[in-house]
Write a protein that holds these residues in place. Structure first.
Motif, PDB file in Angstrom:
ATOM      1  N   HIS A 233      -5.300   6.375  -2.293  1.00 51.81           N
ATOM      2  CA  HIS A 233      -4.218   5.401  -2.170  1.00 51.81           C
ATOM      3  C   HIS A 233      -3.824   4.827  -3.528  1.00 51.81           C
ATOM      4  CE1 HIS A 233      -4.782   5.799   1.988  1.00 51.81           C
ATOM      5  NE2 HIS A 233      -5.644   4.833   2.199  1.00 51.81           N
TER       6      HIS A 233
ATOM      7  N   THR B 145      -8.202   2.081   5.141  1.00 51.70           N
ATOM      8  CA  THR B 145      -7.258   0.996   5.376  1.00 51.70           C
ATOM      9  C   THR B 145      -7.734  -0.288   4.701  1.00 51.70           C
ATOM     10  OG1 THR B 145      -6.745   1.975   7.524  1.00 51.70           O
ATOM     11  CG2 THR B 145      -6.058  -0.302   7.173  1.00 51.70           C
TER      12      THR B 145
ATOM     13  N   ALA C 182       0.172   4.717   0.887  1.00 55.74           N
ATOM     14  CA  ALA C 182      -0.914   5.434   1.544  1.00 55.74           C
ATOM     15  C   ALA C 182      -0.682   6.938   1.448  1.00 55.74           C
ATOM     16  CB  ALA C 182      -1.026   4.993   3.000  1.00 55.74           C
TER      17      ALA C 182
ATOM     18  N   LEU D   8       0.847  -1.189   0.000  1.00 56.58           N
ATOM     19  CA  LEU D   8       0.000   0.000   0.000  1.00 56.58           C
ATOM     20  C   LEU D   8       0.881   1.237   0.000  1.00 56.58           C
ATOM     21  CD1 LEU D   8      -2.542   1.805   0.626  1.00 56.58           C
ATOM     22  CD2 LEU D   8      -2.197   1.183   3.030  1.00 56.58           C
TER      23      LEU D   8
ATOM     24  N   TYR E 239      -1.415   1.255  -5.009  1.00 55.32           N
ATOM     25  CA  TYR E 239      -0.924  -0.055  -4.594  1.00 55.32           C
ATOM     26  C   TYR E 239       0.113  -0.537  -5.595  1.00 55.32           C
ATOM     27  CZ  TYR E 239      -4.897  -0.032  -1.426  1.00 55.32           C
ATOM     28  OH  TYR E 239      -5.788   0.319  -0.437  1.00 55.32           O
TER      29      TYR E 239
ATOM     30  N   HIS F  21      -9.751   4.609  -0.654  1.00 52.04           N
ATOM     31  CA  HIS F  21      -9.768   5.449   0.539  1.00 52.04           C
ATOM     32  C   HIS F  21     -10.065   4.552   1.740  1.00 52.04           C
ATOM     33  CE1 HIS F  21      -9.753   9.152  -1.870  1.00 52.04           C
ATOM     34  NE2 HIS F  21     -10.527   8.470  -2.692  1.00 52.04           N
TER      35      HIS F  21
END
Length: 236
Positions: A20, A219, A15, A13, A22, A217
């Protein structure tokens, strides 16, 4: 930007404060899913270097949809080398700068949040980026090392929103079609151009029953993921 390992040496990730990205690492190259806001390329380069790669290892960019916080750095990153940029057919004109995103249909409770967030976003559209591959539902994308992703059309947030499903690894990249609130609640993404289609797309993704769900958006979900997504889908 924080760099978080989700699968050892494979999935990370990136962040950002908004939107976000990846990174999927394969022995023969890197795949980036979404690119963050304009100006994010240097921080992505730092993450790539920290993982022992160079920017020339980037092989492809997969865009979940054509909003500025997801395609903002695509033009810069595409110039790193022999990089294939892929987006859904229906959002590709927006990525290329040939069309504008349609406006969202906002519920009353969304209006204040929308105004607040968009006050902090760039007024100008992101730099146009080329799209080398226009995706359709069911297209297979080779990530390297024997790993394949399936493009899953999930319209509603934008007309060309697309999720990327790695069935063998049980990983799902949802873009903004699903979100996770700061309190951990998993929910239908906000600011949708077609809320009814967006709800259908949430249910379609929940039916895939992934072990890891990576959101644009919030976790990522790594525990009880399938059950949590099913619960979110049942509310719509």
């Amino acid at each position: 930007m924080d760099l978080v390992e989700l699968l050892p040496r494979r999935l990370y990730l990136l962040a950002f404060p908004v939107g976000h990205a990846y990174l999927w690492c394969a022995p023969d190259g890197l795949t980036l899913i979404d690119t963050g806001m304009p100006g994010s390329a240097p921080r992505i380069a730092e993450a790539v270097t920290a993982l022992g790669h160079t920017r020339h290892d980037l092989r492809q960019i997969l865009l979940t949809h054509a909003h500025v916080d997801h395609i903002g750095a695509a033009a810069d990153l595409a110039a790193w080398g022999d990089v294939v940029v892929a987006a859904h057919h229906d959002d590709a004109p927006v990525v290329r700068g040939e069309a504008a995103n349609p406006p969202p249909v906002l519920a009353e409770w969304e209006q204040h949040l929308y105004d607040q967030i968009h006050a902090d976003l760039p007024a100008d559209p992101p730099p146009p980026a080329r799209v080398d591959r226009e995706l359709h539902d069911g297209d297979i994308i080779t990530l390297g090392g024997g790993v394949e992703a399936v493009a899953v059309a999930v319209p509603g947030h934008t007309p060309g929103s697309v999720a990327f499903h790695l069935p063998d690894q049980r990983v799902l990249f949802t873009g903004d079609t699903i979100a996770r609130a700061p309190d951990g609640t998993v929910m239908l993404g906000v600011f949708n151009t077609d809320p009814a289609r967006a709800a259908d797309s949430l249910r379609r993704q929940a039916a895939l029953r992934p072990d890891i769900a990576c959101f644009g958006h919030g976790t990522p979900l790594t525990d009880h993921t399938a059950t949590t997504l099913a619960t979110a889908a049942s509310r719509h």
